[in-house]
Design a protein around this motif. Structure first.
Motif: not given
Length: 177
Positions: A18, A22, A41, A106, A158
């Motif tokens: 992720f 992002h 994250t 994201c 994701f």
């Protein structure tokens, strides 16, 4: 650069995955990969998501909640708002992924998880505990259940590992569909 395998061991593959989706790297911009990216994250996406799931499980078990087929009839403003927010997330994600904009997608996921945990759950605590005589505990739990399952479906590409674990715990037998 830190060793990605060490970070995966420490934070999990979902956090790295992720975080990278992002990051500026998906926009072909420079990126200095760091442990801080992965920690952020975990702190802003994975922990709040897990906490929302844990919150639901706690109150669902106390209330002996049994999931029913999707019931969108709750007229409580918070239930209607979070369902609209999840539908809006679905629409925005579809639009952004059609344009291959992973970073924006994201961001949308992060914003929705933040809304779920910091607004919906926080403002509905009395309803979940069954301490609000004006509002239905089962409607609040049913709404949160549906929202979590939908969010897991949206987040699965994701963060496949955490979403699989949560989905299988929420609705056994649906994790592989």
């Amino acid at each position: 650069y830190p060793d990605p395998l060490e970070l995966a061991e420490k934070y999990g593959a979902d956090a790295i995955r992720f975080g990278m989706m992002h990051s500026p790297a998906v926009r072909a911009e420079e990126l200095r990969f760091s442990e801080a990216l992965v920690e952020e994250t975990v702190r802003s996406v994975l922990l709040p998501l897990w906490n929302a799931y844990s919150f639901f499980v706690t109150y669902a078990n106390l209330a002996h909640f049994e999931p029913q087929p999707v019931d969108t009839s709750s007229d409580h403003p918070l239930d209607r708002w979070i369902r609209a927010e999840i539908q809006d997330l679905t629409n925005r994600m579809t639009q952004e992924l059609d344009c291959y904009d992973l970073s924006a997608t994201c961001k949308e996921i992060f914003d929705t998880i933040d809304s779920l945990t910091n607004w919906y759950i926080r403002l509905s605590r009395r309803r979940f505990a069954g301490k609000d005589p004006e509002c239905s505990q089962s409607a609040a739990l049913g709404t949160l259940y549906d929202v979590l399952l939908t969010l897991m479906r949206l987040l699965a590409p994701f963060c496949p590992f955490i979403t699989e674990a949560i989905t299988q715990n929420l609705a056994p037998g649906t994790g592989n569909s």
